[in-house]
Write an enzyme that holds these catalytic residues in place. Structure first.
Site, short mmCIF file in Angstrom:
data_model
loop_
_atom_site.label_atom_id
_atom_site.label_comp_id
_atom_site.label_asym_id
_atom_site.label_seq_id
_atom_site.Cartn_x
_atom_site.Cartn_y
_atom_site.Cartn_z
N ASP A 1 55.33 32.57 48.03
CA ASP A 1 55.65 33.97 48.32
C ASP A 1 54.33 34.71 48.34
OD1 ASP A 1 58.07 35.68 48.83
OD2 ASP A 1 56.90 36.95 47.50
N TYR B 1 49.12 39.12 59.37
CA TYR B 1 48.16 40.24 59.32
C TYR B 1 46.71 39.77 59.39
CZ TYR B 1 52.36 42.66 57.65
OH TYR B 1 53.62 43.17 57.55
N ASP B 2 46.47 38.48 59.62
CA ASP B 2 45.09 37.96 59.64
C ASP B 2 44.14 38.73 60.57
OD1 ASP B 2 45.41 36.05 57.69
OD2 ASP B 2 45.75 34.39 59.08
N LYS C 1 39.64 29.00 56.30
CA LYS C 1 40.49 29.99 55.62
C LYS C 1 40.96 29.44 54.28
CE LYS C 1 44.80 32.58 56.06
NZ LYS C 1 46.02 32.82 56.82
P1 IMP Z 1 57.16 35.77 52.55
O1 IMP Z 1 57.74 34.74 53.43
O2 IMP Z 1 58.14 36.73 51.99
O3 IMP Z 1 56.29 35.15 51.49
O4 IMP Z 1 56.26 36.64 53.50
C1 IMP Z 1 54.90 36.55 53.51
C2 IMP Z 1 54.37 37.53 54.56
O5 IMP Z 1 53.13 38.04 54.10
C3 IMP Z 1 54.08 36.84 55.88
O6 IMP Z 1 55.20 36.83 56.72
C4 IMP Z 1 52.94 37.70 56.40
O7 IMP Z 1 53.44 38.89 56.91
C5 IMP Z 1 52.18 38.04 55.14
N1 IMP Z 1 51.17 37.03 54.83
C6 IMP Z 1 51.16 36.18 53.77
N2 IMP Z 1 50.09 35.37 53.81
C7 IMP Z 1 49.43 35.69 54.93
C8 IMP Z 1 48.25 35.16 55.52
O8 IMP Z 1 47.63 34.20 55.04
N3 IMP Z 1 47.88 35.76 56.65
C9 IMP Z 1 48.53 36.80 57.22
N4 IMP Z 1 49.66 37.30 56.74
C10 IMP Z 1 50.11 36.75 55.58
#
Ligand code: IMP
Length: 200
Positions: A74, A159-160, A179
Protein backbone atom coordinates in the site's frame (compact mmCIF):
# COMPACT_ATOMS: atom_id res chain seq x y z
CA UNK A 1 12.35 -21.26 -4.52
CA UNK A 2 9.74 -19.39 -2.43
CA UNK A 3 6.47 -18.47 -4.18
CA UNK A 4 5.02 -15.08 -3.35
CA UNK A 5 1.46 -14.17 -4.30
CA UNK A 6 1.47 -10.43 -4.95
CA UNK A 7 -1.91 -8.96 -4.05
CA UNK A 8 -2.26 -6.19 -6.62
CA UNK A 9 -3.65 -5.42 -10.05
CA UNK A 10 -1.27 -2.49 -10.52
CA UNK A 11 1.12 -3.47 -13.32
CA UNK A 12 3.61 -0.75 -12.33
CA UNK A 13 3.98 -2.31 -8.87
CA UNK A 14 4.18 -5.83 -10.38
CA UNK A 15 7.06 -4.76 -12.65
CA UNK A 16 9.07 -3.22 -9.82
CA UNK A 17 8.48 -6.09 -7.37
CA UNK A 18 9.42 -8.71 -10.01
CA UNK A 19 12.60 -6.80 -10.84
CA UNK A 20 13.47 -6.67 -7.14
CA UNK A 21 12.62 -10.31 -6.29
CA UNK A 22 14.23 -11.88 -9.36
CA UNK A 23 15.26 -14.95 -7.34
CA UNK A 24 11.68 -15.61 -6.13
CA UNK A 25 8.65 -16.95 -7.95
CA UNK A 26 6.26 -13.98 -8.02
CA UNK A 27 2.65 -14.86 -8.87
CA UNK A 28 0.07 -12.16 -9.41
CA UNK A 29 -3.68 -12.29 -8.80
CA UNK A 30 -4.13 -12.32 -12.58
CA UNK A 31 -1.79 -15.36 -12.91
CA UNK A 32 -3.90 -17.20 -10.32
CA UNK A 33 -7.10 -16.04 -12.10
CA UNK A 34 -8.33 -14.24 -8.99
CA UNK A 35 -10.71 -11.45 -9.84
CA UNK A 36 -11.54 -9.92 -6.46
CA UNK A 37 -11.97 -6.26 -5.63
CA UNK A 38 -10.48 -5.44 -2.23
CA UNK A 39 -12.08 -2.58 -0.26
CA UNK A 40 -9.35 -0.38 1.22
CA UNK A 41 -11.14 0.67 4.39
CA UNK A 42 -8.06 1.61 6.43
CA UNK A 43 -6.89 5.14 7.19
CA UNK A 44 -3.15 4.39 7.14
CA UNK A 45 -0.83 2.67 4.66
CA UNK A 46 -0.09 0.00 7.30
CA UNK A 47 -3.78 -0.81 7.86
CA UNK A 48 -4.51 -1.03 4.15
CA UNK A 49 -1.50 -3.24 3.38
CA UNK A 50 -2.60 -5.73 6.06
CA UNK A 51 -6.26 -5.52 4.95
CA UNK A 52 -5.18 -6.44 1.41
CA UNK A 53 -3.32 -9.61 2.43
CA UNK A 54 -5.87 -10.70 5.04
CA UNK A 55 -8.84 -10.25 2.71
CA UNK A 56 -7.26 -12.23 -0.11
CA UNK A 57 -6.39 -15.06 2.30
CA UNK A 58 -9.97 -15.21 3.59
CA UNK A 59 -11.30 -15.01 0.01
CA UNK A 60 -9.12 -18.01 -0.88
CA UNK A 61 -10.08 -19.86 2.31
CA UNK A 62 -11.21 -23.01 0.57
CA UNK A 63 -8.21 -23.19 -1.70
CA UNK A 64 -4.72 -24.24 -0.69
CA UNK A 65 -3.09 -21.07 0.64
CA UNK A 66 -0.17 -22.89 2.30
CA UNK A 67 1.91 -22.86 -0.83
CA UNK A 68 2.34 -19.07 -0.85
CA UNK A 69 3.61 -16.11 1.07
CA UNK A 70 0.98 -13.40 0.49
CA UNK A 71 2.41 -9.95 -0.12
CA UNK A 72 0.69 -6.58 -0.58
CA UNK A 73 1.93 -3.04 -1.13
CA UNK A 74 0.00 0.00 0.00
CA UNK A 75 1.60 3.19 -1.12
CA UNK A 76 0.96 6.80 -2.02
CA UNK A 77 2.14 10.32 -2.54
CA UNK A 78 2.09 13.00 0.18
CA UNK A 79 2.34 16.60 -1.07
CA UNK A 80 3.10 18.99 1.80
CA UNK A 81 1.53 22.05 0.10
CA UNK A 82 -1.74 20.07 -0.33
CA UNK A 83 -1.85 19.02 3.35
CA UNK A 84 -0.28 15.64 2.53
CA UNK A 85 -2.89 14.81 -0.10
CA UNK A 86 -3.50 12.47 -1.86
CA UNK A 87 -1.89 10.13 0.75
CA UNK A 88 -3.74 6.84 1.26
CA UNK A 89 -6.25 7.95 -1.39
CA UNK A 90 -3.58 8.22 -4.11
CA UNK A 91 -5.15 5.71 -6.50
CA UNK A 92 -8.70 7.08 -5.99
CA UNK A 93 -7.67 10.79 -6.03
CA UNK A 94 -9.41 12.84 -8.77
CA UNK A 95 -11.26 9.68 -9.85
CA UNK A 96 -10.11 6.05 -9.98
CA UNK A 97 -10.45 5.93 -13.79
CA UNK A 98 -8.95 9.35 -14.53
CA UNK A 99 -5.73 8.86 -16.55
CA UNK A 100 -2.56 9.85 -14.67
CA UNK A 101 -1.67 12.32 -17.42
CA UNK A 102 -4.81 14.23 -16.39
CA UNK A 103 -4.31 13.80 -12.62
CA UNK A 104 -0.72 15.02 -12.90
CA UNK A 105 -1.83 18.02 -14.96
CA UNK A 106 -4.44 18.98 -12.34
CA UNK A 107 -1.88 18.67 -9.50
CA UNK A 108 0.55 20.91 -11.42
CA UNK A 109 -2.25 23.47 -11.87
CA UNK A 110 -3.02 23.37 -8.13
CA UNK A 111 0.65 24.01 -7.44
CA UNK A 112 0.96 26.92 -9.88
CA UNK A 113 3.07 29.76 -8.49
CA UNK A 114 4.35 27.66 -5.55
CA UNK A 115 8.10 28.09 -5.01
CA UNK A 116 10.45 25.09 -5.36
CA UNK A 117 11.21 25.14 -1.62
CA UNK A 118 7.49 24.72 -0.86
CA UNK A 119 6.97 21.89 -3.37
CA UNK A 120 8.25 19.14 -1.04
CA UNK A 121 6.61 15.73 -1.25
CA UNK A 122 7.30 12.09 -0.51
CA UNK A 123 6.27 8.66 -1.63
CA UNK A 124 5.48 6.18 1.12
CA UNK A 125 5.28 2.42 0.70
CA UNK A 126 4.24 -0.21 3.24
CA UNK A 127 4.73 -3.87 2.38
CA UNK A 128 2.85 -6.54 4.35
CA UNK A 129 3.51 -10.27 4.13
CA UNK A 130 1.64 -13.14 5.71
CA UNK A 131 3.27 -16.58 5.72
CA UNK A 132 1.13 -19.69 6.42
CA UNK A 133 -0.14 -19.63 10.03
CA UNK A 134 1.88 -16.55 10.94
CA UNK A 135 1.07 -12.98 11.92
CA UNK A 136 1.62 -10.19 9.35
CA UNK A 137 5.13 -8.80 8.92
CA UNK A 138 5.22 -5.14 7.85
CA UNK A 139 8.01 -2.94 6.47
CA UNK A 140 7.99 0.69 5.33
CA UNK A 141 10.03 2.87 2.98
CA UNK A 142 9.90 6.53 1.96
CA UNK A 143 11.57 8.75 -0.62
CA UNK A 144 11.68 12.52 -0.22
CA UNK A 145 11.46 14.78 -3.27
CA UNK A 146 9.60 17.65 -4.93
CA UNK A 147 6.65 18.20 -7.23
CA UNK A 148 8.29 19.51 -10.40
CA UNK A 149 7.05 22.41 -12.53
CA UNK A 150 6.25 20.06 -15.42
CA UNK A 151 5.64 16.34 -16.02
CA UNK A 152 8.50 14.51 -17.69
CA UNK A 153 9.79 11.00 -18.37
CA UNK A 154 7.95 7.93 -19.59
CA UNK A 155 9.15 5.12 -17.29
CA UNK A 156 7.51 4.09 -14.04
CA UNK A 157 3.83 4.73 -13.42
CA UNK A 158 1.30 6.93 -11.64
CA UNK A 159 2.72 10.18 -10.27
CA UNK A 160 6.34 9.41 -11.26
CA UNK A 161 6.50 12.07 -14.05
CA UNK A 162 5.80 14.94 -11.59
CA UNK A 163 7.89 13.58 -8.68
CA UNK A 164 11.42 14.99 -8.87
CA UNK A 165 14.40 13.64 -6.93
CA UNK A 166 16.35 16.85 -7.62
CA UNK A 167 15.77 20.01 -9.68
CA UNK A 168 16.46 18.15 -12.96
CA UNK A 169 15.32 14.54 -12.67
CA UNK A 170 11.87 13.00 -12.32
CA UNK A 171 11.36 9.41 -11.12
CA UNK A 172 9.85 8.61 -14.52
CA UNK A 173 13.28 9.19 -16.09
CA UNK A 174 14.86 6.33 -14.13
CA UNK A 175 14.91 2.65 -15.13
CA UNK A 176 13.12 0.18 -12.82
CA UNK A 177 16.51 -0.89 -11.39
CA UNK A 178 17.59 2.71 -10.74
CA UNK A 179 14.22 3.55 -9.18
CA UNK A 180 14.29 0.45 -6.93
CA UNK A 181 17.70 1.51 -5.52
CA UNK A 182 16.31 4.73 -4.04
CA UNK A 183 12.52 4.46 -3.99
CA UNK A 184 10.01 4.00 -1.18
CA UNK A 185 9.11 0.59 -2.65
CA UNK A 186 12.75 -0.47 -3.08
CA UNK A 187 13.48 0.42 0.57
CA UNK A 188 10.40 -1.39 1.92
CA UNK A 189 11.19 -4.42 -0.28
CA UNK A 190 14.85 -4.55 0.87
CA UNK A 191 13.75 -4.53 4.50
CA UNK A 192 11.16 -7.22 3.71
CA UNK A 193 13.71 -9.43 1.94
CA UNK A 194 15.89 -9.43 5.08
CA UNK A 195 12.87 -10.35 7.22
CA UNK A 196 11.80 -13.15 4.87
CA UNK A 197 15.32 -14.56 4.97
CA UNK A 198 15.65 -14.33 8.76
CA UNK A 199 12.12 -14.79 10.13
CA UNK A 200 10.17 -17.05 7.73
P1 IMP B 1 -2.71 1.58 -3.69
O1 IMP B 1 -2.98 0.53 -4.69
O2 IMP B 1 -3.89 1.97 -2.88
O3 IMP B 1 -1.52 1.24 -2.84
O4 IMP B 1 -2.37 2.85 -4.54
C1 IMP B 1 -1.10 3.34 -4.68
C2 IMP B 1 -1.16 4.57 -5.57
O5 IMP B 1 -0.16 5.47 -5.14
C3 IMP B 1 -0.83 4.24 -7.01
O6 IMP B 1 -1.97 3.89 -7.75
C4 IMP B 1 -0.21 5.55 -7.47
O7 IMP B 1 -1.19 6.50 -7.71
C5 IMP B 1 0.54 6.00 -6.23
N1 IMP B 1 1.90 5.46 -6.20
C6 IMP B 1 2.40 4.55 -5.32
N2 IMP B 1 3.68 4.26 -5.60
C7 IMP B 1 3.98 4.97 -6.69
C8 IMP B 1 5.17 5.05 -7.47
O8 IMP B 1 6.19 4.38 -7.23
N3 IMP B 1 5.11 5.89 -8.50
C9 IMP B 1 4.03 6.64 -8.81
N4 IMP B 1 2.88 6.58 -8.15
C10 IMP B 1 2.86 5.74 -7.08
Amino acid sequence: MKSIMLVTTNQGKVREVKKFFEDYNIITMADAKIDYNIEETGTTFEENAVIKVESIISYMEKKDTNQYLFMADDSGLEIDFLNKEPGVYSSRYLGEDTPYEEKNKIILERMEGVLWSNRTARFVCVIAIIAPNQKPIVTKGTIEGYIGFEAKGSNGFGYDPIFYINEETSLAELSAEEKNKISHRGKALSAMKLKIESEI
